[in-house]
Design an enzyme around this catalytic site. Sequence first.
Site, PDB file in Angstrom:
ATOM      1  N   ASP A  31     -78.699-112.787  66.148  1.00 27.04           N
ATOM      2  CA  ASP A  31     -78.310-111.714  65.241  1.00 27.04           C
ATOM      3  C   ASP A  31     -77.504-112.323  64.079  1.00 27.04           C
ATOM      4  O   ASP A  31     -77.082-113.483  64.119  1.00 27.04           O
ATOM      5  CB  ASP A  31     -77.509-110.633  65.986  1.00 27.04           C
ATOM      6  CG  ASP A  31     -77.567-109.283  65.250  1.00 27.04           C
ATOM      7  OD1 ASP A  31     -77.922-109.249  64.061  1.00 27.04           O
ATOM      8  OD2 ASP A  31     -77.234-108.253  65.874  1.00 27.04           O
ATOM      9  N   GLU A  67     -73.919 -99.330  62.751  1.00 30.25           N
ATOM     10  CA  GLU A  67     -73.197-100.306  63.585  1.00 30.25           C
ATOM     11  C   GLU A  67     -71.745 -99.881  63.849  1.00 30.25           C
ATOM     12  O   GLU A  67     -71.433 -98.694  63.908  1.00 30.25           O
ATOM     13  CB  GLU A  67     -73.299-101.702  62.973  1.00 30.25           C
ATOM     14  CG  GLU A  67     -74.759-102.158  62.828  1.00 30.25           C
ATOM     15  CD  GLU A  67     -74.903-103.629  62.507  1.00 30.25           C
ATOM     16  OE1 GLU A  67     -74.175-104.457  63.067  1.00 30.25           O
ATOM     17  OE2 GLU A  67     -75.781-103.962  61.682  1.00 30.25           O
TER      18      GLU A  67
END
Length: 690
Positions: free
Chosen positions: A377, A575
Amino acid sequence: MPHHIPAPGRRIMVAGAAGVLALGLLATGSPAGAQQEPSHAHQQSHRHGTGHHGTGHQSRGHHDKRHRDRGHHGRGRHGRPPAYEDSRLPVRQRVTDLLSRMTLAEKIGQMTQAERADVTADPSLVTQWHLGSVLSGGGSVPTPNTPTAWADMVDTFQKAALTTRLHIPILYGIDAVHGDNNMYGATVFPQNIGMGATRDPKLVKKEEHITAEETRSSGPQWAFAPCICVARDDRWGRTYESFGENPKLVEKMETAIDGFQGNSIKDLSHPDRVLSTAKHFAGDGLTSYDASKAGTGAYPIDQGVDQVSRAQFARLALAPYVDAVRKHHVESVMPSYSSVDWTEDGLGNPIKMSANKALITGWLKHQQHFDGLVISDWQAIRQLPGTYSDQVAAGVNAGIDMFMEPYSGSSTGAPEFEATLTSLVDSGAVSMSRIDDAVSRILKVKFELGLFEHPYTNRSLARTTGDAAHHAVARRAAAESQVLLKNSGRTLPLKPGPAPVYVAGSNADSMGNQAGGWTLQWQGDSANQIPGTTILDGIEADDPNASVTYSEDASDPVPSNAAGIVVVGETPYAEGVGDVGGPGGQTMRLSSADTAAIQKVCSQAASCTVVVVSGRPLIIPPRLLGQIDSLVAGWLPGSEGAGVADDLFGLHRYSGKLPVSWPRRLDQEPINIGDASYDPLFPYGYGLRD
Ligand code: BGC
Ligand code: BGC
């Protein structure tokens, strides 16, 4: 895997530091079927790559090639294209051939993913850095933000990649998480939580097929989707990226992967398919809320720690990956920012997933036989302990194959990564067999995508981007995603007709809010405008003969014979910014303006329907609920608010079911089906028919 055991003679040939690498080769026993060629040349290249990734290495590669070609084909290949360029050969053979020709620098380049912004001003950096991949982060778009400009941009980078010595094409990756959502004009679908509410795996497959078509025909061949996260605590800012709190539901919706990739790996080379990524491996939705972080600007739950037993982790975090890999053959997996801290040995020793070799290499690659590529990521390895060198070593040795290393502060991430990994191979801290495993996986998917034959964007399907047929599917998805939670006196469906309709609330006419995060920008924006219909547009279209009053704050007078519709809810976030208590200021509560609008309309109109447009359940206080006739969970419906209106007016009948438990109070979080004491306002699976 007997052919991975070096012959005794070869053992003797490797000496010194290379001995470590030979051991690595022994221990690796790569599960990737594509890499299991009993190729003499392959194994030689392990050794040759080892100490001498300078100039000499290249000529050794050529030597290997001639040797191997004679061995396998009984003839020289002089003047013919190399085997890896021969599309008639099996992928595994092409991988082995290409790998045997590559220098260490070329291999490490393949393992590196830079960001669009790193290479836009000077695309020759793609060549210089031997990049394997480029991504667009959230909101990282070309100017103008059109399908043509996207395809031109990706092709520009591709051209630079093809001027490298071996002409290895790049992969371009993007977060196409509810449609190709960074691109203006793409069809934007409901966020996954709404798709979970549909309980319709065929529809999810169709959604992602459309998304794949719009993505591939505008350049990117790789989607960082779907999130197969199991959101267990709705305070998590990524709850809407989850199909739901029940791993069984998530598994059912993994038809998303088939929509992206096609029904078989053969479909991947088609102009309407992309590589899919199951993310975030594993347990991203299972982290514990850390109240000490609330209000500090840190993320209280996103990227946090799973404090779980191994059995819980297997059931709630790993389970969706079994089907993703074995049944849907997902070709890439992205490790989570989160950590796991097993309860069996006591809390206090969490391991970040990016460094979790037991789970990435042991469980995923070896036990599940995952043979695609593992992509880290965004700067995730930079969260690991130690120096940057320690971080790279931990990530590579855990089994990550490609590294999303965009710009990092003032310096650039990709070249720093490459230099660091090169030193680690030089010192023996990372083995050549690990490098070769990583590169083989990356090359495999590039061959499967047909990029060596057709590296540039096939734009023939671009004309379908955002067309009426695609929007019709988005509208149906929005309609199917609606969950009817309360319907006193059978208020819904509303009967179209001359009676006035009074519409209020913050999300009745807000394209930006109904689309949510990951739309045009990383965090989305209330002010976003994308092609489609707001819920108000849909109401006006579905009830053409009514006089529709729209007053966001309900300040206009409410006719006593009006059907009131108050559309309330959240503003966009993504997020950890969207964590309750996180930096986005999200609360899972109705705003005072929305509450006031509900109170006014519900006390004055003939009937009142409240639609909650949000990425997760919001707390509805009991007194307020008592005033509401009909309550609908509308989720984040995307570009077609008309689908929400279709249910309100009975053009489509409510069929959605709750993908998550709906709490009465915030202090009930985390609340999930199967809890020992379970007292939600509306249980998981709830949903009325009208
Ligand atoms: C997110 C990923 C995403 C990546 C690239 C990360 O911050 O966690 O889901 O794919 O960024 O945008
Ligand atoms: C990027 C996102 C990424 C995030 C990670 C943002 O700047 O646009 O794609 O996920 O950073 O923190």
